[in-house]
Scaffold this motif. Structure first.
Motif: not given
Length: 288
Positions: A233-244
């Motif tokens: 998978l490719i994930v965008d860790t710059s997304s605060k929503k994803l990290r939360t």
């Protein structure tokens, strides 16, 4: 890993594990596990104050007066290291992989048991029982276990904790002290099998995890791969929503694990690859 490199790693772990078991864990392990098992000793006549649950009804019927069974603390324990060798243990971002930390903790427990004159065995599992080393005593046996912990290569990369717990219940007839070491990434429920194993044996669970499992870094786009299935998978860790959302999912998973172990009456601890596992293990012993 070639033979010379393996021998160096075995020696390094032996020195560290032996030192920890002698100087730090010895007293904690002894007080936590010594004398937890009870072995039958003899039968004698009932005396006032004896527990009626200890009455031997067969002998009582034969002699027409009450007799009780007398038990004494077992002189030694049998310890089994139940070690997860599935693909997810190869992951590690801080210092060492989960597999390397698992080998170090298991080795330290093995030396602690040997210092206490206990027998030690190992059960390696993935989604099947990969290898079973029967409990024995002695330094030669411990070094063999360490070599296997460092160099064992499983046939499968998947996980089935329930299958391993069922095998444990079938294989070991005598009550055994079991350390279940895993990251507990299992797509199947395992609470029923673990509950049955926990009734028969004295089980403690040690969860090994990497810091990224608890909290993702803000590092932009990352390609991640499931170590057991190979899915990418490719994930965008710059997304605060994803990290939360990731942190929330971790907390929920830890809560579910805790509830599972509580239902199974199993003590447990969680140790990250960059943690001081000595403190975590001593706290686990103090729960006993």
């Amino acid at each position: 890993m070639d033979t010379s490199e393996l021998l160096k790693k075995v020696r390094k772990i032996e020195i560290k594990a032996r030192g920890l078991s002698q100087n730090i864990f010895a007293g904690e392990y002894h007080s936590a596990y010594r004398g937890r098992g009870m072995a039958f000793s003899e039968v004698r006549e009932y005396q006032f104050g004896d527990d009626i649950r200890d009455i031997d009804w067969n002998v009582t019927a034969r002699f027409h007066r009450p007799f009780v069974k007398v038990f004494e603390e077992e002189r030694e324990l049998t310890v089994l290291l139940m070690v997860d060798v599935s693909g997810s243990l190869d992951f590690g971002t801080r210092g060492e992989t989960k597999r390397e930390l698992t080998a170090e903790i298991a080795s330290t427990l093995a030396f602690s048991a040997i210092e206490n004159n206990d027998k030690v065995g190992v059960l390696f599992f993935s989604d099947r029982v990969e290898k079973y080393i029967p409990p024995k005593k002695g330094r030669k046996h411990i070094l063999y276990i360490i070599r296997e912990l460092l160099d064992f290569r499983p046939e499968s990369r998947l996980t089935n904790i329930g299958e391993a717990a069922s095998y444990l219940t079938r294989m070991l007839k005598r009550r055994t002290t079991v350390f279940l070491i895993s990251d507990f990434y299992d797509r199947r429920p395992f609470d029923k099998e673990l509950q049955i194993a926990g009734r028969k044996h004295d089980v403690a669970a040690i969860q090994i995890y990497d810091a990224f499992a608890r909290r993702l870094p803000d590092a932009g786009l990352m390609k991640v791969e499931d170590a057991e299935t190979g899915r990418e998978l490719i994930v965008d860790t710059s997304s605060k929503k994803l990290r939360t959302a990731h942190e929330r999912a971790w907390r929920q998973r830890q809560q579910q694990l805790g509830e599972t172990f509580a239902k199974c009456n199993i003590d447990w601890t969680a140790i990250a690859t960059d943690d001081d596992y000595v403190k975590a293990m001593i706290l686990l012993f103090k729960q006993r």
